[in-house]
Design a protein around this motif. Structure first.
Motif, mmCIF file in Angstrom:
data_model
loop_
_atom_site.group_PDB
_atom_site.id
_atom_site.type_symbol
_atom_site.label_atom_id
_atom_site.label_comp_id
_atom_site.label_asym_id
_atom_site.label_seq_id
_atom_site.Cartn_x
_atom_site.Cartn_y
_atom_site.Cartn_z
ATOM 1 N N MET A 1 1.057 -0.982 0.191
ATOM 2 C CA MET A 1 0.248 -0.017 -0.260
ATOM 3 C C MET A 1 0.806 1.055 -0.140
ATOM 4 O O MET A 1 2.380 1.247 1.020
ATOM 5 N N ARG A 2 0.485 2.569 -0.751
ATOM 6 C CA ARG A 2 1.598 3.728 -1.321
ATOM 7 C C ARG A 2 0.604 4.708 -0.236
ATOM 8 O O ARG A 2 -0.443 4.791 -0.523
ATOM 9 N N ILE A 48 0.692 22.237 -3.100
ATOM 10 C CA ILE A 48 1.815 21.831 -2.466
ATOM 11 C C ILE A 48 1.533 19.882 -2.800
ATOM 12 O O ILE A 48 2.772 19.750 -3.278
ATOM 13 N N VAL A 49 0.548 20.184 -2.558
ATOM 14 C CA VAL A 49 0.401 17.942 -2.707
ATOM 15 C C VAL A 49 0.651 17.629 -4.054
ATOM 16 O O VAL A 49 1.839 16.800 -3.897
ATOM 17 N N ARG A 50 0.188 18.410 -5.001
ATOM 18 C CA ARG A 50 -0.109 18.322 -6.426
ATOM 19 C C ARG A 50 1.661 18.345 -7.140
ATOM 20 O O ARG A 50 2.007 17.257 -7.262
ATOM 21 N N ASN A 57 6.906 11.146 -9.419
ATOM 22 C CA ASN A 57 5.905 10.724 -10.114
ATOM 23 C C ASN A 57 5.220 9.942 -9.597
ATOM 24 O O ASN A 57 4.828 8.207 -9.989
ATOM 25 N N ALA A 58 4.232 10.492 -8.357
ATOM 26 C CA ALA A 58 3.554 9.915 -7.365
ATOM 27 C C ALA A 58 1.698 10.063 -7.804
ATOM 28 O O ALA A 58 1.087 9.585 -7.392
ATOM 29 N N ASN A 95 -10.172 15.908 -5.854
ATOM 30 C CA ASN A 95 -9.536 17.072 -6.684
ATOM 31 C C ASN A 95 -7.749 15.929 -6.849
ATOM 32 O O ASN A 95 -6.964 16.701 -8.092
ATOM 33 N N LEU A 96 -6.919 15.439 -5.984
ATOM 34 C CA LEU A 96 -6.176 14.705 -6.258
ATOM 35 C C LEU A 96 -6.461 13.319 -6.678
ATOM 36 O O LEU A 96 -4.691 12.598 -6.849
ATOM 37 N N GLY A 97 -7.234 12.559 -6.220
ATOM 38 C CA GLY A 97 -7.220 11.475 -7.724
ATOM 39 C C GLY A 97 -6.531 10.111 -6.315
ATOM 40 O O GLY A 97 -6.568 9.551 -6.216
#
Length: 335
Positions: A1-2, A48-50, A57-58, A95-97
């Protein structure tokens, strides 16, 4: 799990990727990478998270996420303290999937890490007893304010963190000097005096001003000038308190250390946190030498008829600056 874990604050936001490598619900966590960002460099946490996810590449690879934030989280939404951010769990995840997102108070995130911290992460002030119950853990964190939180072992075998506003309980003096300090702060502030008014960065300066204004100690002109020019006056007082250069700074830090120990013992009694009481926040690691000198532990243990309960409970300083990240990862792993 990531897993995406975050610790967001006024000066900086720290993000990390973790991998859960076992089936033990948050206890087998491997940190893959970590990065820091200036919080005020972005209009929203999402930006910032995006940037972090794209840089490494995450994007589309995160299954769960947890971010610790300053301020109360109500109904999955938080207005971050000292930041122009309002974040809502569902919208943030969509929004971030990211399918599963949890926003928590930053001290609750640290509380989730307490059962996972090892000797390398801690400075132990009081060992406690090996035969104690290890179901409840608590943190007391003096910094810009006084944070507090606790973690409870549930019937499901997992530790569940809970936020607290215990840093805003009344300051309860115990001797003549402390009663005079309370009276001084009541006159100065013209309002109720919470324990945060003495156990924080501003609290250190309140103690210092009290000792100066009530003529317990003289303030040398060179010290007055240094404090006036300093961006962080409490750091100046603490530094000289450790070095012993100025009597007023030494006395300030001595009183702070005793008050912190006493409040830590009170927190143990409030939560029955015999798993351990952990001193977090920005101040304890910086003044660890003073807290190890004896006054803190003596005040911690002095609890009358219930002293044996506190005596069995270890008292630690968290020296790792990534405990909140680990706790956020543990919470995310359990979603």
């Amino acid at each position: 799990m990531r897993i995406l874990a975050g610790d967001a604050g006024g000066p900086k936001t720290r993000l990390a990727l973790y991998e859960r490598t076992g089936s033990a619900g948050g206890r087998a966590l491997e940190r893959l990478l970590v990065a820091d960002f200036e919080s005020r460099s972005a209009p929203a946490l999402e930006a910032i998270v995006r940037e972090f996810l794209e840089r490494h590449n995450a994007v589309d690879r995160i299954e769960t996420a947890c971010i610790g934030l300053p301020g109360p989280v109500v109904g999955g939404s938080v207005r971050a303290t000292n930041l122009p951010w309002v974040i809502e769990e569902r919208a943030f995840g969509e929004n971030l999937g990211i399918k599963k997102v949890r926003l928590v108070n930053d001290h609750a995130a640290t509380a989730a890490a307490l059962p996972l911290l090892g000797p390398e992460d801690l400075i132990t002030l009081h060992l406690g007893r090996e035969d104690r119950e290890r179901r409840v853990f608590a943190i007391l964190a003096p910094g810009t304010g006084l944070g507090q939180a606790f973690s409870v072992l549930g019937a499901d075998g997992r530790h569940h963190p809970f936020p607290s506003e215990g840093g805003h309980v009344e300051f309860a003096p115990k001797d003549e000097l402390e009663f005079d300090l309370l009276k001084y702060l009541q006159e100065k502030l013209r309002k109720r005096v919470s324990i945060e008014r003495v156990l924080s960065g501003p609290g250190i300066m309140n103690i210092y001003s009290f000792l100066r204004d009530r003529s317990y100690c003289e303030e040398p002109e060179a010290l007055r000038t240094e404090i006036a020019a300093a961006p962080a006056p409490a750091a100046v007082v603490s530094g000289h308190g450790l070095s012993g250069k100025y009597s007023i700074c030494s006395m300030t830090l001595d009183l702070f250390a005793r008050l912190l120990g006493s409040q830590a013992g009170d927190v143990v009694l409030a939560y029955l946190s015999t798993g351990g009481l952990f001193l977090g926040g920005g101040i304890p690691p910086k003044v660890a030498a003073k807290l190890q000198a004896g006054g803190t532990v003596e005040a911690y243990l002095r609890k009358g008829r219930l002293s044996p309960l506190v005596e069995m409970t270890p008292l630690h300083i968290i020296k790792s600056d990534q405990a909140a990240l680990l706790g956020a990862a543990a919470i995310a792993a359990g979603l």
